[in-house]
Design a protein around this motif. Structure first.
Motif, mmCIF file in Angstrom:
data_model
loop_
_atom_site.group_PDB
_atom_site.id
_atom_site.type_symbol
_atom_site.label_atom_id
_atom_site.label_comp_id
_atom_site.label_asym_id
_atom_site.label_seq_id
_atom_site.Cartn_x
_atom_site.Cartn_y
_atom_site.Cartn_z
ATOM 1 N N LYS A 136 -24.476 25.621 -35.387
ATOM 2 C CA LYS A 136 -25.739 24.567 -36.057
ATOM 3 C C LYS A 136 -26.520 24.144 -35.641
ATOM 4 C CE LYS A 136 -24.025 20.118 -36.329
ATOM 5 N NZ LYS A 136 -23.684 18.585 -35.077
ATOM 6 N N ASN A 148 -18.488 27.533 -34.338
ATOM 7 C CA ASN A 148 -19.117 26.236 -36.281
ATOM 8 C C ASN A 148 -20.751 26.251 -35.587
ATOM 9 O OD1 ASN A 148 -16.951 24.961 -37.130
ATOM 10 N ND2 ASN A 148 -15.713 25.429 -34.726
ATOM 11 N N SER A 194 -26.738 25.359 -31.879
ATOM 12 C CA SER A 194 -25.305 24.510 -30.799
ATOM 13 C C SER A 194 -23.869 25.448 -31.718
ATOM 14 C CB SER A 194 -25.492 23.547 -30.891
ATOM 15 O OG SER A 194 -25.355 22.723 -31.581
ATOM 16 N N GLY A 195 -22.539 24.562 -30.963
ATOM 17 C CA GLY A 195 -21.824 24.283 -31.893
ATOM 18 C C GLY A 195 -20.563 26.106 -31.075
#
Length: 613
Positions: free
Chosen positions: A154, A152, A147-148
């Protein structure tokens, strides 16, 4: 005043040499992923299931994997990375400067796709499916859901492992002309080092007795790379690269071959069988067909990795060449090969993409900025276009008959053609080693045997109305034609081909910025001047032209394509520009002449004085 102008020119030249020209070509898609920023966000309710878990059970070198996944907190920023080796979490990371601890992840995925790519309601349901194509790259694979977004990431969950039945198998043969006209080289990749197996090629005339030729083995390590990302997140073990030399081939004869490894226990591992046609005798008067293009890159058949259509034309070019392969004798890919830009896995994926071509006809490459350039490594330009590869991958993955492959200039002959391939990432100016090579290559051709003299370089050393060259006011790579145009004219170079500008452009026969002969679709009689052709539309994102073309610019096309040369005999040559999307001809011209026309003088092509004068 003159000193001030000279100082300004010196500064401008310094800037050009330092920053070179990444004016078009986009960014390597994998470079968008900030993998060093990855954090853990393991969710027990999330999963990825990959099937089948074994590929290549019938010896195939590629296969499709189906993914089913679920993530309750789904978002349209979620993405799936393909990692190989599969246990990417076990990689030991070196601490970054300014950080007390090493990052969680220090290995980029080899490809990626957004989780909602083929599931429109993924964000609403959290469930999705995806089909991805894998190629044999010597290691197992796993799939990770993040995700992210890319900036970024994750880590949410990781799939089961997928592997090929024989991950070390010999794959992706690449033919190339040897140093002799009757020699073919075969380069391939495997997972077998010299301590595990003996590499060789079993080959012979089609339907005749077979023989075996040994192969040399090369590889390289992370420390051979010049910088990031090749030495960091882009590093991936390249396996072992083998090259065998098949000698004393009979001209125009068909040969079959297969790659082999004899294991230490006495057993053998084989590739599938392939075939090729040997080169014609130098000067042979027969139908000979050559394809030339630059800047192709790779594209994924499953749609992954293509961030903002980085290379939308690469597969179209590949497919058109495969479709017409029975009518192609040799291919010259003049720089910017796969745009790996330091992500080593992409070289495997490129060689897999072109394998239907390179396994059947010689595939000669030139050096481009995306293969060679990196600061303080001896390249002419000081930019970071190679992503830290500094030429090592190109020089190892493909064979060229250069005296020193670190200096990527060489000559090669094919029947009635003589090719002089320059390396624009090294200095070409008068007084340099490369300048001496270029003059020797042009001056030693026997035009009675090989009437078609072709000069090839990646960057445009001649003429181009690309926007970035026009903005510099040079309409060329600075110091290009100023250094070499007298040689092209003196030795009567028929055509000079370039890449770097991602489109097509043809000039009139031009010398010193002037059309010596009006542009036409038909030229006959004595040589007047060199025609310059930019053919960098192999696949990478297209470049623009200045809206105010020069008088020497005759035909331009803002599209993907390649050029095909057809020599019918010693006196007739056809040049065709074809679009990659349909394979149709959109520009062409012919040259018709006899040997007496080669001997005739033209502007600055013969001595101005003789002993008689």
């Amino acid at each position: 005043m003159m000193k001030a102008i000279a100082s300004i020119l010196l500064v401008v030249t310094s800037i050009i040499l330092r920053f070179g020209a990444v004016r078009s070509g986009g960014e390597q898609p994998l470079g968008r992923i900030a993998i060093h920023r990855a954090t853990l966000g393991i969710n027990d309710a999330a999963y990825i299931k990959a099937s089948p878990d074994i590929l290549g059970l019938k010896g195939q070198n590629s296969g499709w994997v189906s993914l089913e996944y679920n993530y309750p907190n789904s978002s349209n920023d979620d993405w799936i990375g393909v990692f190989s080796p599969a246990k990417f979490l076990a990689t030991v990371c070196e601490p970054e400067s300014g950080r007390e601890e090493a990052p969680l992840l220090c290995t980029s995925p080899i490809k990626f796709q957004y989780a909602n790519y083929s599931t429109v309601d993924y964000q609403a349901t959290g469930r999705g499916s995806l089909k991805l194509q894998l190629i044999n790259q010597r290691e197992d694979f796993s799939f990770a859901l993040f995700s992210g977004g890319l900036s970024n990431p994750k880590l949410i969950t990781v799939s089961n492992l997928v592997t090929f039945a024989n991950p070390k198998a010999p794959v992706y043969p690449r033919l190339a002309q040897g140093k002799a006209w009757n020699e073919m080289t075969i380069t391939w990749t495997s997972g077998y080092g010299i301590n595990e197996a003996e590499p060789f090629v079993e080959w012979g005339p089609l339907g005749g007795d077979q023989t075996r030729s040994p192969a040399g083995t090369l590889t390289f390590g992370r420390n051979s790379m010049c910088g990031s990302p090749a030495r960091t997140v882009g590093w991936r073990d390249p396996g072992f690269i083998h090259t065998s030399f098949l000698k004393e081939l009979w001209p125009n004869s068909m040969y079959n071959y297969k790659l082999g490894h004899r294991l230490s226990n006495g057993s053998y591992v084989w590739s599938q069988s392939y075939k090729f046609k040997a080169s014609p005798y130098p000067g042979q008067d027969s139908l000979q067909k050559v394809v030339i293009f630059g800047d192709m890159g790779k594209e994924e058949a499953d749609g992954s990795n293509e961030y903002e259509n980085f290379q939308p034309g690469a597969l179209n070019t590949t497919y058109q060449l495969v479709k017409d392969l029975d009518n192609i004798d040799i291919i010259l890919h003049i720089g910017d090969i796969c745009y790996a830009n330091g992500y080593i896995s992409q070289w495997d994926q490129f060689t897999a993409q072109v394998e239907p071509i390179t396994s059947r006809v010689p595939y000669m490459i030139g050096s481009g900025n995306h293969e060679r350039d990196f600061p303080d490594t001896g390249s002419f330009y000081k930019n970071k276009d190679s992503g830290g590869e500094c030429g090592v991958l190109a020089e190892t993955m493909f064979y060229v008959p250069a005296e020193n492959r670190a200096n990527f200039w060489y000559s090669t002959d094919y029947g009635m053609f003589h090719f002089c391939i320059a390396d624009t990432e090294h200095d070409w100016r008068p007084g340099t080693e490369q300048y001496r090579f270029i003059e020797h290559c042009l001056s030693t051709v026997d035009r009675q045997k090989q009437p078609w003299l072709i000069f090839i370089a990646h960057r445009v050393l001649g003429y181009s109305s690309a926007t970035f060259y026009a903005e510099e006011g040079s309409f060329e790579e600075p110091m290009g034609r100023e250094s070499l145009e007298n040689l092209w004219q003196k030795y009567k170079v028929d055509i000079a081909f370039y890449g770097h500008v991602h489109s097509y452009e043809r000039t009139c026969p031009v010398y010193q910025n002037t059309c010596v002969q009006n542009a036409s679709n038909h030229y006959s009689g004595p040589f007047k001047a060199t025609t310059h052709i930019v053919v960098g539309g192999g696949g990478a994102s297209l470049a623009d032209y200045t809206p105010y073309p020069s008088k020497w610019s005759y035909f331009r096309d803002h599209d993907f394509g390649f050029v095909k040369l057809t020599a019918f005999n010693h006196s007739s040559l056809l040049v065709e520009y074809k679009k990659s999307r349909d394979g149709k001809v959109y520009d062409y011209f012919t040259i018709t002449r006899d040997y007496r026309d080669i001997l005739a003088c033209s502007f600055d092509s013969c001595p101005k004085t003789t002993l008689a004068s």
